[in-house]
Design an enzyme around this catalytic site. Structure first.
Site, short mmCIF file in Angstrom:
data_model
loop_
_atom_site.label_atom_id
_atom_site.label_comp_id
_atom_site.label_asym_id
_atom_site.label_seq_id
_atom_site.Cartn_x
_atom_site.Cartn_y
_atom_site.Cartn_z
N HIS A 264 -14.89 29.92 46.23
CA HIS A 264 -16.26 29.14 46.65
C HIS A 264 -16.55 29.85 47.97
CE1 HIS A 264 -18.91 26.13 47.05
NE2 HIS A 264 -18.36 25.59 48.02
N ASP A 266 -19.60 29.23 50.57
CA ASP A 266 -20.88 28.56 50.88
C ASP A 266 -21.83 29.60 51.31
OD1 ASP A 266 -20.07 25.67 50.84
OD2 ASP A 266 -18.51 26.18 52.28
N ASP A 376 -18.58 21.56 45.28
CA ASP A 376 -18.51 20.93 46.56
C ASP A 376 -19.77 20.12 46.89
OD1 ASP A 376 -17.22 20.87 49.05
OD2 ASP A 376 -18.28 22.55 49.86
N HIS A 577 -26.01 23.23 49.19
CA HIS A 577 -25.57 21.76 49.41
C HIS A 577 -25.10 21.50 50.84
CE1 HIS A 577 -22.01 23.84 48.06
NE2 HIS A 577 -21.32 23.51 48.97
#
Length: 1047
Positions: A264, A266, A376, A577
């Site tokens: 993951h 971001d 997330d 997000h």
């Protein structure tokens, strides 16, 4: 001779600590195994490029540049800068086998390339080693390492989520070559896993003691044989008896764990997106190198924008990735442009996430992802299952609800049913993580924590370093190899997301259903943090509605849609997000606001291009992309006002109309009254809102003795996550601020308004104008706020004379109802909730709506509707919301139930007022200086929707062919029948999925240039494809065809 070892009763704690110390990096390293695995070689030369502090440098310019000799301890700065170091390994060292580089720059991230610029792997504080593969043993090996002055999690000052430290420096603490003894390393990994099993397993199981005694035996064998090479081989065989026991005896477990590598990353968070581009390269090059080295695992990569970056900036690496996709090792999943927030973006934005994401997957990989991957994101809209289905996505993966602060979500594998009853298969990995390191604790938790035991025996375990990137490591793969086939352990298989969901689907008839939103009981402050960014997002979404509607006139395809796609991708990117929710560092928001500025420039340019093609003779015109006629007070030539009217789905000039109603302002003995024929408002002489009367019913909307439009400030100090969280105890710190002055600004006949001042003390200044417009059923507010608070939360309250156990809040293409009470812990947890353009509190025959032009945070406590306005968080952006703000909202009373209130239409009119477009523009805001023409132009669209019980969400050119796509939805939870769509040039009509796959087309009945009747179930979204006759000269209005719609 007595065998003393057989008489020793092995105490668990002592034996366990014996294993721990034998592999410890801290204790007894002079004699234990850790100290014997690697042997340092002091033959490595380091050179630093003199072209330093540059954000980007092409590899060729680096390679051919000037370097100077450096040693360990070298300093690198400033924050976010890039530096290059050349590492030279002498040829005589290259002859050695099992060479590794140990590299550490105070935790800074690094990217290793070979001498030709091919990416090898990333380095960080979680990955400090790289196996050296040399192509020739006859010459020096040369590597180039790009150092980024940031860590995996940014550079927060005295804390990870704090604002970045601008004075942060990084030092080269480790840079040396070592040789690894592979047999010793294998035993080291064996003991690490055995220790982990013995430590984490239940004392009452044989597995715990099998691991403990096997580890103990391995240490004895090595020690008694004085660490001879043969002793390590013997130790390896001892370990294999346990590690392979499942192959011989079976695992004795029906549970299957699907182990899937992932990383993951971001897209922007504690670092700017420019750094994320390098994070992707570092992380995925490492994964690909592991595949090429023969390591056996599967990897899932999400966020299409990151694939697009790789293609643009690292084309060689992208080609290598595509090869791994073909082999089935690398699985592109998600299908969305970014892993977006799902609380704030509108429905059309969410559709476009998949439209453009899946388009990239289809063009580059020949695949379509049927899995939405949002591990997330901060809660999940109740409309998401339908949008997923409309985009051919069947499965949903997340784990964020494991963070819930109040209630434990009751499922890990379940059927998620949306507000329209669409269903998707959802899975939350029971290990409650997407970055496992494959330690036994995570493995056992994946089974023991599963809340759907008996309904499914398949669980997913996601491993690999994440958030800041990194991905799987060789050590994780070594653990996976050892734990896959142990008797007494769950069966662990190397799997893919698709294989997992296919396995679960076979027994999905046993699964429970969850209906509606997946509300996240944390991070509720993200509905409000960074107000201007959220405002820009909403405005941009309306820009896209208008420009696509205008482009729909271009039925001959004379104008390319590529720029519109580019504009959409800017909007979608900033819905990531951690961007749109406001939970990133300041630089991320500087970049985002610059994106919106550039978006407006592009918008203006594209508007002019399309206008010149479809309306070349029109100097000014109005755009109404919605399927209802609109009457609005419009400012003309910057000073004059007029009431104008335009029909539905219309592009053309306006008509001036005579008002059927007047607005007025009157000074009373004890206050000031604003009114029209629909509402009557009274303010006190100090500026307090004393009364709001709905005149058709003579119903007072405010509670008896109460005041409306109350500005209140709360202390806003969360437990940890500053920009993210507002805690329930904040409501105990309420402080109300009262107005001090009022004056009439306008007194009619089209507009009546008062200006009121509300001092906020040390927290800022607030002045608002309250307005009643002719023929308008609501009281609007426009507040100017100079905000300079710290850890405070500004809201506005409306205590109403309406009683209901539930309030309604608009979400994407529909609404959800949430409690106004705290009967249960599930109810009380919803003390702050998200909503789009309106919230509503109603009785069967009367209700009051709260309309918002740019806000997304609401609450309803009994009879009080509250809109969240501004926060003042200090981490990770120390300057968040410290600015001047313009905030617009309105209070709207109505007779009858919600479904007859037209609140959706009024909220859209309030948010997206009619604007007259002219050829004049600047690069700050579009300018509208029209020449009014009382005679209406022919409606250039000739598109009509017969019913106002459904809402037009988008009218756009189709992705393929000469058709138009019309997307509509039912907004009030009703079944609507007999809906017809017409167009002058209609030749055929089809239903089609939202990503416009040709295979999804289904013909619809057409007659006399109209399609229908269409039936909408509650909250249903439909996408209709209209095939047009492009041979007709539509832009000149020469079509003689006219549709006849049933009234």
């Amino acid at each position: 001779m007595v065998n003393m070892s057989s008489t020793v009763l092995k105490h668990k704690r002592a034996t366990l600590e014996r294993l721990e110390k034998y592999i410890s990096e801290i204790y007894f390293t002079d004699v234990n195994l850790f100290g014997r695995v690697d042997s340092k070689i002091p033959h490595c030369k380091l050179y630093r490029s003199l072209a330093r502090k540059q954000t980007y440098q092409a590899f060729e310019s680096v390679k051919n540049g000037v370097f100077q000799l450096i040693t360990e301890g070298e300093e690198f700065k400033p924050l976010w800068s890039q530096h290059w170091v050349k590492v030279i390994i002498p040829a005589n060292v290259c002859n050695m086998e099992n060479l590794y580089l140990h590299w550490d720059v105070s935790g800074a991230e690094s990217l290793v390339c070979d001498k030709d610029g091919n990416l090898i792997q990333g380095m960080s504080h979680k990955r400090k080693e790289m196996k050296i593969v040399v192509k020739s043993h006859d010459e020096d090996a040369v590597f180039f390492i790009q150092i980024s002055c940031t860590g995996l999690f940014g550079a927060g000052l005295n804390g990870m989520i704090n604002a970045p430290d601008p004075n942060k420096t990084y030092n080269l603490t480790k840079a040396h070559i070592f040789v690894r003894d592979q047999a010793k390393y294998a035993v080291f990994m064996d003991l690490s896993v055995l220790y982990d099993i013995a430590k984490e397993s239940d004392d009452n199981t044989s597995l715990c003691y099998d691991a403990l005694y096997t580890g103990n035996e391995i240490i004895n064998v090595i020690t008694l044989n004085d660490h001879s090479p043969e002793s390590y081989q013997q130790a390896i065989q001892i370990g294999k008896k346990l590690f392979n026991s499942g192959i011989v005896n079976g695992t004795s477990s029906r549970d299957t764990i699907h182990a899937i590598g992932n990383c993951h990353i971001d897209t922007a968070w504690l670092w700017p997106y420019r750094e994320t581009i390098r994070k992707v390269a570092r992380s995925w090059s490492t994964t690909i190198s592991m595949f090429e080295a023969g390591m056996e695992f599967n990897f899932a990569g999400s966020q299409v924008v990151q694939f697009s970056w790789l293609k643009k900036f690292y084309p060689k690496l992208f080609s290598a990735l595509k090869a791994q996709v073909v082999k089935g090792h690398f699985s592109p999943v998600g299908g969305s442009w970014v892993e977006m927030d799902t609380n704030i973006p509108n429905a059309e934005s969410m559709v476009r996430q998949f439209l453009y994401g899946q388009k990239f997957y289809r063009e580059e990989f020949g695949t379509h992802s049927d899995i939405l991957w949002l591990p997330d994101t901060f809660g999940y809209s109740g409309q998401l299952p339908q949008i997923m289905q409309l985009c051919d996505i069947k499965y949903f993966l997340s784990q964020k609800l494991s963070w819930n602060l109040t209630n434990t979500f009751p499922h890990h594998t379940f059927i998620w049913k949306g507000i329209d009853q669409s269903k998707v298969l959802a899975h939350f990995p029971p290990g409650d993580t997407y970055e496992s390191d494959l330690k036994i604790k995570d493995v056992l938790k994946t089974v023991s924590n599963n809340k759907d035991k008996g309904r499914t025996h398949d669980q997913m375990l996601l491993f690999g370093h994440g958030d800041g990137g990194g991905g799987p490591t060789p050590e994780m793969i070594d653990r996976l190899e050892r734990i896959s086939s142990i008797t007494g352990m769950p069966q662990i298989v190397r799997s893919t997301p698709q294989k997992f969901f296919t396995a679960v689907e076979k027994s999905s008839n046993m699964l429970c259903e969850w209906w509606g939103e997946l509300y996240f009981e944390l991070h509720r402050g993200t509905y409000t943090t960074h107000a201007k960014l959220k405002e820009s997002n909403r405005v941009a979404e309306f820009w896209m509605t208008d420009i696509e509607f205008l482009s729909s006139l271009d039925v001959k395809g004379l104008v390319s849609c590529s720029k519109i796609e580019e504009m959409w991708k800017t909007v979608l990117f900033n819905q990531f997000h951690d961007i749109l929710p406001g939970s990133a560092i300041e630089q991320v928001f500087i970049d985002a606001m610059e994106d919106y500025t550039n978006l407006l420039i592009l918008y203006n340019e594209e508007w002019e291009t399309i206008r010149d093609v479809v309306m070349p003779d029109s100097k000014s015109f109005v755009v109404n992309p919605y399927n209802w006629a609109r009457r609005q007070v419009l400012t003309i030539n910057e000073v004059e006002e007029a009431l104008v009217e335009v029909p539905s789905t219309y592009i053309g000039s306006i008509s001036l109309v005579t008002p059927t109603d007047k607005a007025g302002a009157f000074v009373l003995e004890d206050g000031i009254c604003l009114c029209n024929s629909l509402i009557k408002v009274v303010f006190s002489l100090e500026g307090l809102l004393k009364s709001l009367v709905h005149k058709p019913t003579q119903r007072e909307c405010l509670e008896a003795g109460g005041m409306g439009n109350r500005y209140v400030i709360f202390d806003d100090v969360p437990l940890f996550w500053d920009a993210w969280d507002v805690m329930e105890y904040h409501v105990e710190t309420r402080q109300e601020f009262h107005p001090t002055s009022i004056q009439v600004v306008e007194s009619g006949p089209l507009r009546a308004s008062v200006k009121i001042t509300v001092p906020l003390g040390a927290h800022g200044d607030l002045t608002f104008i309250a307005t009643v417009l002719a023929e308008t059923p609501y009281l609007s507010f426009k507040a100017d706020v100079s905000w300079r608070a710290a850890h405070k939360f500004l809201k506005v309250e409306f205590p109403l004379s309406v009683s209901s156990t539930e309030a309604q809040y608009e979400i994407q293409s529909g609404f959800v109802s949430r409690p106004t009470h705290a009967n249960t812990s599930w109810d009380s947890a919803k003390f702050e909730v998200s909503g789009h353009k309106w919230a509503h509190l109603g009785e069967p025959n009367f209700g009051v709506g709260l309309l918002s032009k740019s806000k997304y945070g609401y609450s309803a406590n009994h009879n009080c509707l509250t809109l969240s306005l501004l926060r003042s968080t200090k981490a990770p952006d120390a300057n968040a919301d410290m600015d001047d703000h313009v905030i617009e909202y309105a209070i709207y009373p109505h007779a009858g139930p919600l479904y007859t209130s037209r609140i959706v239409q009024h909220a859209i009119n309030f948010n997206h007022p009619l604007l007259l477009h002219s050829t004049l523009h600047d690069n700050t805001i579009p300018r509208y200086k029209p020449t009014l023409n009382p005679a209406r132009l022919v409606n250039k669209t000739s598109l009509r929707v017969s019913s106002e019980e459904v809402i037009v969400q988008a009218i756009k050119k189709g992705e393929h062919g000469s058709g138009l796509v019309v997307r509509l939805y039912e907004p009030y939870a009703n079944t609507v029948s007999n809906v017809f769509i017409s167009h002058d040039l209609l030749s055929q009509a089809f239903s089609i999925n939202a990503v416009e796959r040709e295979s999804s087309k289904a013909p619809l009945s057409t007659s006399e240039n109209k399609v229908g009747p269409l039936i909408f179930r509650p909250f249903e979204i439909k996408t209709i494809y209209l095939e047009l006759d492009a041979t007709v000269d539509f832009t000149n209005g020469s079509s003689s065809k006219r549709a006849k719609l049933d009234e």
